[in-house]
Design a protein around this motif. Structure first.
Motif, mmCIF file in Angstrom:
data_model
loop_
_atom_site.group_PDB
_atom_site.id
_atom_site.type_symbol
_atom_site.label_atom_id
_atom_site.label_comp_id
_atom_site.label_asym_id
_atom_site.label_seq_id
_atom_site.Cartn_x
_atom_site.Cartn_y
_atom_site.Cartn_z
ATOM 1 N N ARG A 75 15.814 -12.918 60.273
ATOM 2 C CA ARG A 75 16.138 -14.295 60.663
ATOM 3 C C ARG A 75 15.789 -14.553 62.116
ATOM 4 O O ARG A 75 15.206 -15.586 62.457
ATOM 5 C CB ARG A 75 17.638 -14.547 60.437
ATOM 6 N N VAL A 76 16.137 -13.609 62.987
ATOM 7 C CA VAL A 76 15.863 -13.763 64.417
ATOM 8 C C VAL A 76 14.361 -13.832 64.676
ATOM 9 O O VAL A 76 13.891 -14.647 65.482
ATOM 10 C CB VAL A 76 16.501 -12.610 65.214
ATOM 11 N N LEU A 77 13.593 -12.980 63.994
ATOM 12 C CA LEU A 77 12.142 -12.954 64.203
ATOM 13 C C LEU A 77 11.467 -14.247 63.755
ATOM 14 O O LEU A 77 10.368 -14.572 64.222
ATOM 15 C CB LEU A 77 11.522 -11.759 63.468
ATOM 16 N N ARG A 78 12.129 -14.994 62.866
ATOM 17 C CA ARG A 78 11.577 -16.287 62.413
ATOM 18 C C ARG A 78 12.037 -17.452 63.281
ATOM 19 O O ARG A 78 11.491 -18.547 63.187
ATOM 20 C CB ARG A 78 11.986 -16.557 60.955
ATOM 21 N N THR A 82 15.674 -18.510 69.272
ATOM 22 C CA THR A 82 16.388 -17.261 69.534
ATOM 23 C C THR A 82 15.472 -16.227 70.166
ATOM 24 O O THR A 82 15.866 -15.506 71.096
ATOM 25 C CB THR A 82 16.990 -16.702 68.226
ATOM 26 N N LEU A 83 14.230 -16.153 69.683
ATOM 27 C CA LEU A 83 13.258 -15.227 70.275
ATOM 28 C C LEU A 83 13.014 -15.552 71.741
ATOM 29 O O LEU A 83 12.877 -14.656 72.576
ATOM 30 C CB LEU A 83 11.942 -15.286 69.500
ATOM 31 N N GLY A 84 12.959 -16.843 72.039
ATOM 32 C CA GLY A 84 12.755 -17.252 73.426
ATOM 33 C C GLY A 84 13.892 -16.801 74.324
ATOM 34 O O GLY A 84 13.663 -16.294 75.433
ATOM 35 N N VAL A 191 15.216 -6.416 69.362
ATOM 36 C CA VAL A 191 14.186 -7.400 69.692
ATOM 37 C C VAL A 191 13.838 -7.333 71.175
ATOM 38 O O VAL A 191 12.663 -7.384 71.558
ATOM 39 C CB VAL A 191 14.642 -8.818 69.293
ATOM 40 N N GLU A 192 14.843 -7.200 72.029
ATOM 41 C CA GLU A 192 14.583 -7.063 73.472
ATOM 42 C C GLU A 192 13.717 -5.827 73.753
ATOM 43 O O GLU A 192 12.759 -5.889 74.538
ATOM 44 C CB GLU A 192 15.902 -6.937 74.233
#
Length: 308
Positions: A75-78, A82-84, A191-192
């Protein structure tokens, strides 16, 4: 009865979050010794940072798998927003890591200690301004004492304590972002690390191609650099998990643990500790003591209300 049971469960959950947060700061308190060992081997701050970002990835991935958060990761990768935010938090924590590694290997351990003594009080101020957490007279007094301490430290050094202020500000900003970002602790950390790993791999490859890298220089350097992964990912995951479950100001209170340890380390290693520096730390410690007193009084009041 149900109300009391709910309050008891909330208290237990908050107690667990406080325990995890305290443990992460204990780890951070001894990490400088590892960086100093790597520095004596000849590993520079940039190379240590690159290996931190690279080897934290498998450790963070393991945490995601153990927590069964692959769905949250997808979900986060999409989610570009949130990625920003996670890209921003990754950049901020990279600055914090780099300055810290450089400082502990260049005789600035006491300045790192001062920075992390300031940070809890900065976190308390941020909690009041950003998260609308109530800041009473005790809190204002603690912040005021810290401000005087920073001013005296600037006089003692002959300039603003840039290292201290950079560490305090960057980690405070990181905590604010991670408290607001819509990602679980393990997912956000992975992700970080992924974001930072690409430039890290490029730097490592460049150093090794020039014969200046230390990962292939021997077993001891390789093991120390590999250890950067769990040393980085474990306490940061613990911090992020705790920060989302307790008040931001309470998380700041726990942060007195690590700088107390590094202060003792800096003095034991013979760093200059002049009278003015002692006075500046006295004001910072005074602010910390006032803050701790206020936190203790609030916890007693909450406990009494829950019991009622």
């Amino acid at each position: 009865m149900a109300k009391n049971a709910s309050a008891q469960n909330d208290g237990q959950a908050r107690g667990a979050a406080l325990a995890v947060g305290g443990a992460c700061y204990l780890i951070w308190g001894v990490v400088p010794l590892a960086f100093q060992v790597m520095g004596k081997i000849g590993v520079g701050a940039w190379e240590i940072l690159a290996h931190r970002t690279l080897w934290a990835v498998p450790t963070a991935l393991l945490f995601v798998l153990l927590a069964r958060q692959t769905g949250d990761l997808a979900r986060v990768l999409r989610d570009r927003r949130t990625l920003g935010w996670l890209a921003l938090s990754a950049g901020v924590i990279a600055v914090n890591w780099l300055v810290f590694i450089w400082a502990v290997n260049n005789g600035r351990v006491l300045e790192t200690s001062l920075g992390y003594f300031i940070n809890p009080l900065m976190a308390m101020a941020a909690g009041a301004v950003i998260f609308r957490e109530r800041l009473d007279g005790v809190g204002k007094g603690a912040i005021g004492l810290a401000g005087v301490g920073v001013a005296i430290q600037a006089i003692a050094l002959g300039h603003l304590p840039i290292v201290s202020l950079t560490l305090a500000t960057s980690f405070c900003i990181y905590g604010i972002i991670r408290k607001r970002v819509a990602a679980e602790a393990q997912t956000g950390l992975l992700v970080e690390c992924l974001i930072l790993a690409l430039p890290g791999v490029l730097l490592i490859g460049w150093l090794e191609s020039r014969g200046e890298g230390h990962f292939t220089a021997g077993l001891a350097p390789a093991l120390w650099l590999l250890a950067c992964g769990p040393m980085t990912a474990l306490p940061l995951m613990m911090f992020s998990w705790s920060a989302r479950r307790i008040p931001f100001s309470a998380m700041g209170f726990l942060q007195f643990i690590a700088p107390s340890m590094t202060f003792v380390m800096g003095v034991a290693q013979g760093e200059p500790f002049t009278f003015l520096r002692g006075v500046s730390f006295a004001f910072i410690w005074g602010g910390a003591a006032v803050f701790a007193l206020g936190a203790w009084r609030r916890s007693r009041m909450l406990a009494a209300q829950s019991a009622a």
